[in-house]
Design a protein around this motif. Structure first.
Motif, short mmCIF file in Angstrom:
data_model
loop_
_atom_site.label_atom_id
_atom_site.label_comp_id
_atom_site.label_asym_id
_atom_site.label_seq_id
_atom_site.Cartn_x
_atom_site.Cartn_y
_atom_site.Cartn_z
N THR A 151 0.83 -1.01 -0.46
CA THR A 151 -0.24 0.03 0.09
C THR A 151 0.67 1.58 -0.33
N VAL A 152 0.87 2.40 -0.76
CA VAL A 152 1.49 3.21 -0.77
C VAL A 152 -0.13 4.55 -0.02
N TYR A 153 1.01 5.62 0.59
CA TYR A 153 0.33 6.76 1.05
C TYR A 153 0.83 7.83 1.07
N TYR A 154 0.39 9.05 -0.11
CA TYR A 154 0.62 9.91 -0.84
C TYR A 154 0.11 11.12 -0.59
N THR A 155 0.23 12.37 -0.33
CA THR A 155 -0.73 13.20 -0.66
C THR A 155 -0.23 13.81 -1.94
N GLN A 156 -1.18 15.44 -2.46
CA GLN A 156 -1.03 16.12 -3.50
C GLN A 156 -1.54 17.29 -3.49
N LEU A 157 -1.00 17.94 -4.01
CA LEU A 157 -1.45 19.91 -3.70
C LEU A 157 -1.40 20.01 -4.66
N CYS A 158 -2.74 20.36 -5.57
CA CYS A 158 -2.92 21.15 -6.81
C CYS A 158 -3.73 22.35 -6.72
N VAL A 159 -3.26 23.40 -8.13
CA VAL A 159 -4.36 24.68 -7.71
C VAL A 159 -5.05 24.62 -8.81
N ALA A 160 -6.13 25.25 -8.57
CA ALA A 160 -7.68 24.81 -8.92
C ALA A 160 -7.94 26.52 -9.48
N THR A 161 -8.89 27.01 -10.62
CA THR A 161 -9.18 28.05 -11.16
C THR A 161 -10.55 28.35 -9.88
N THR A 162 -11.57 27.11 -9.68
CA THR A 162 -12.33 27.47 -9.35
C THR A 162 -12.34 26.65 -7.44
N ALA A 163 -12.84 27.79 -6.73
CA ALA A 163 -12.47 27.58 -5.04
C ALA A 163 -13.16 26.07 -5.18
N PHE A 164 -12.31 25.47 -4.10
CA PHE A 164 -13.34 23.95 -3.68
C PHE A 164 -15.08 24.23 -3.23
N THR A 165 -14.56 25.31 -1.94
CA THR A 165 -16.41 25.53 -2.00
C THR A 165 -16.90 26.46 -2.92
N GLY A 166 -16.41 26.58 -4.56
CA GLY A 166 -17.98 27.18 -5.18
C GLY A 166 -18.27 26.02 -5.63
N SER A 167 -18.86 26.06 -7.36
CA SER A 167 -19.56 25.52 -8.01
C SER A 167 -18.95 24.57 -9.11
N TRP A 168 -18.23 23.01 -8.60
CA TRP A 168 -17.65 22.56 -9.63
C TRP A 168 -17.54 20.80 -9.95
N THR A 169 -17.40 20.51 -10.40
CA THR A 169 -17.31 18.76 -11.13
C THR A 169 -16.60 18.09 -10.81
N ILE A 170 -16.25 16.77 -9.76
CA ILE A 170 -15.84 16.07 -9.56
C ILE A 170 -16.16 14.78 -10.43
N GLY A 171 -15.03 14.54 -10.65
CA GLY A 171 -15.27 13.03 -11.66
C GLY A 171 -13.68 11.75 -12.02
N LEU A 172 -13.74 10.59 -12.50
CA LEU A 172 -13.25 9.97 -12.17
C LEU A 172 -12.88 9.52 -13.75
#
Length: 195
Positions: A151-172
């Protein structure tokens, strides 16, 4: 409502609105979408894809998240006969990779299965800085008994244009299935209420 007791000290309740909550010594009396620590199922689906190009296979529109909320994403996927390129958790709105390593490598090899669980949130000081912590269940050959790769544990950071608290779509999303192959997936996305 479904209630389940796993012993005298723990209760779990799932109601018709998709709210899951753990409670202590007695059954919970009132549960709702505002209960801190409750989980609300936002997406639960499975399917297949044979698309040769990059394709978002499952998604859900989000709105009303707070800086204290978290998204919990669970994926189990397989690549049948041929490989599938780069399965990722994806910000569809901003065309941005949120979690690029959902299976322990950049591609899901032919005739393998893998999975991951990610918790996704934002920096309290800047809601466009989306962070994830992922537990990766490495690839294993389909039909082979035994334990998967470490098992691998890791973290990742990305900088979005739309805030996490805004209206956006997440997907696979995957990067394409090699000719003659099939990508199979099962995904669940929960909102973990932070306030």
């Amino acid at each position: 409502d479904i209630m389940y007791a796993s012993g005298a000290a723990q209760w779990v309740r799932l109601n018709g609105s998709g709210i899951v909550q753990l409670n202590g010594a007695s059954p919970p009396t009132v549960l709702g979408s505002s209960s801190v620590g409750a989980y609300r199922l936002l997406l639960g689906t499975s399917g297949t894809s044979t698309a040769a190009g990059a394709t978002t296979v499952a998604s859900v529109a989000l709105t009303g998240l707070t800086i204290l909320d978290r998204l919990v994403v669970s994926i189990r996927h397989s690549s049948i006969v041929q490989a599938t390129a780069e399965p990722i958790i994806y910000n569809v709105t901003d065309s941005l990779n949120i979690v690029t390593n959902t299976n322990g490598a950049s591609a899901l090899n032919a005739a393998t299965t893998a999975g991951c669980v990610s918790e996704i949130g934002c920096d309290p000081a800047d809601a466009t800085q989306v962070t994830s912590v992922t537990t990766n269940i490495g690839m294993q050959t389909i039909g082979a008994a035994g334990v998967s790769t470490p098992t691998v544990y890791y973290t990742q950071l990305c900088v979005a244009t739309t805030a996490f608290t805004g209206s956006w779509t997440i997907g696979l999303r995957h990067g394409g299935v090699t000719a003659g192959g099939t990508y199979r997936y099962s995904i669940a996305i929960w909102k973990k209420l932070g306030q």
